[in-house]
Design an enzyme around this catalytic site. Structure first.
Site, PDB file in Angstrom:
ATOM      1  N   GLU A  28      53.523  33.963  58.263  1.00 21.28           N
ATOM      2  CA  GLU A  28      52.253  34.342  58.861  1.00 21.28           C
ATOM      3  C   GLU A  28      51.454  35.071  57.787  1.00 21.28           C
ATOM      4  O   GLU A  28      51.840  36.145  57.347  1.00 21.28           O
ATOM      5  CB  GLU A  28      52.503  35.254  60.058  1.00 21.28           C
ATOM      6  N   ARG A  57      36.944  36.795  36.690  1.00 27.60           N
ATOM      7  CA  ARG A  57      35.854  36.951  37.660  1.00 27.60           C
ATOM      8  C   ARG A  57      35.809  38.425  38.060  1.00 27.60           C
ATOM      9  O   ARG A  57      36.797  38.990  38.494  1.00 27.60           O
ATOM     10  CB  ARG A  57      36.075  36.071  38.882  1.00 27.60           C
ATOM     11  N   HIS A  60      33.356  42.989  40.816  1.00 29.46           N
ATOM     12  CA  HIS A  60      32.269  42.878  41.779  1.00 29.46           C
ATOM     13  C   HIS A  60      32.478  43.796  42.975  1.00 29.46           C
ATOM     14  O   HIS A  60      33.603  44.107  43.344  1.00 29.46           O
ATOM     15  CB  HIS A  60      32.172  41.434  42.297  1.00 29.46           C
ATOM     16  N   LYS A  70      38.523  43.880  51.624  1.00 25.41           N
ATOM     17  CA  LYS A  70      38.965  42.522  51.285  1.00 25.41           C
ATOM     18  C   LYS A  70      40.477  42.424  51.413  1.00 25.41           C
ATOM     19  O   LYS A  70      41.194  43.394  51.178  1.00 25.41           O
ATOM     20  CB  LYS A  70      38.566  42.169  49.857  1.00 25.41           C
ATOM     21  N   TYR A 130      40.217  34.909  50.119  1.00 29.16           N
ATOM     22  CA  TYR A 130      40.115  36.299  50.515  1.00 29.16           C
ATOM     23  C   TYR A 130      39.205  36.460  51.706  1.00 29.16           C
ATOM     24  O   TYR A 130      38.231  35.743  51.876  1.00 29.16           O
ATOM     25  CB  TYR A 130      39.710  37.213  49.363  1.00 29.16           C
ATOM     26  N   LYS A 167      26.436  35.832  33.892  1.00 30.22           N
ATOM     27  CA  LYS A 167      26.037  36.916  34.788  1.00 30.22           C
ATOM     28  C   LYS A 167      26.993  38.108  34.651  1.00 30.22           C
ATOM     29  O   LYS A 167      26.555  39.253  34.543  1.00 30.22           O
ATOM     30  CB  LYS A 167      26.026  36.398  36.229  1.00 30.22           C
ATOM     31  N   ASP A 168      28.296  37.845  34.636  1.00 27.79           N
ATOM     32  CA  ASP A 168      29.274  38.926  34.520  1.00 27.79           C
ATOM     33  C   ASP A 168      29.249  39.580  33.143  1.00 27.79           C
ATOM     34  O   ASP A 168      29.515  40.776  33.027  1.00 27.79           O
ATOM     35  CB  ASP A 168      30.686  38.426  34.841  1.00 27.79           C
TER      36      ASP A 168
END
Length: 182
Positions: A28, A57, A60, A70, A130, A167-168
């Site tokens: 589960e 990544r 953020h 999250k 996520y 962008k990062d």
């Protein structure tokens, strides 16, 4: 499900109970009532990310009132998941925590609001899913440069091999990042 408190308050590792036999396995991965009762959050958005080796990544986050809790897990592959505590009154403010998550170990990381989040891909590719407690709000989106020297984060990959979005790359360092987490 086994819940492990990390050294940073509120940041938790979840280890599911896995049932294996000759056919494969079952576990589960999420139970809304358990998570809502235990963590106090109701997740309302699911995201999936597929990335390739050496991709980073992050880091953020979203500002209040759009901040997100999250719950991160890896379906296939292996990542090094990284968070930085941005809660100004926290004794762990500015501290980081990293954990290997993989399709094999099935561990999940629960991240409360007030943390910057990112990951690096250690396998040839990885699929990450996520859950978020709040919807994505572009006006609240912020980030911190993943190679900020003040944070000195070890992404478990060589910096010269890192694949990072334009962008990062433009994100500010920790000292210049906008934060509004008490």
């Amino acid at each position: 499900m086994k819940v492990i408190q990390t050294e940073i308050s509120g940041l938790l590792i979840l280890e599911p109970r896995i049932f294996r036999d000759k056919r494969g396995h079952f576990f589960e991965s999420y139970n809304r009532e358990t998570v809502k009762n235990f963590f106090g959050y109701d997740f309302i958005q699911d995201n999936e990310s597929r990335s390739y080796k050496n991709v980073i990544r992050g880091l953020h986050y979203q500002l209040n009132p759009h901040a997100q809790a999250k719950l991160i897990r890896v379906i296939s592959g292996k990542i090094f998941d990284m968070v930085v505590d941005l809660r100004i009154s926290s004794p762990f403010f500015g501290k980081s925590f990293g954990l290997e998550l993989s399709g094999e170990n099935k561990k999940q990381l629960f991240i409360p609001p007030g943390f910057a989040h990112g990951f690096s891909v250690l396998s040839d590719e990885a699929v990450i899913v996520y859950k978020c407690s709040n919807l994505y709000e572009p006006s609240a989106e912020r980030g911190i440069n993943c190679f900020d020297s003040k944070l000195n984060l070890d992404w478990m990959i060589k910096p010269e091999l890192a694949v990072i979005s334009e962008k990062d790359k433009q994100l500010p360092g920790f000292d210049k990042a906008e934060m509004n987490f008490p």
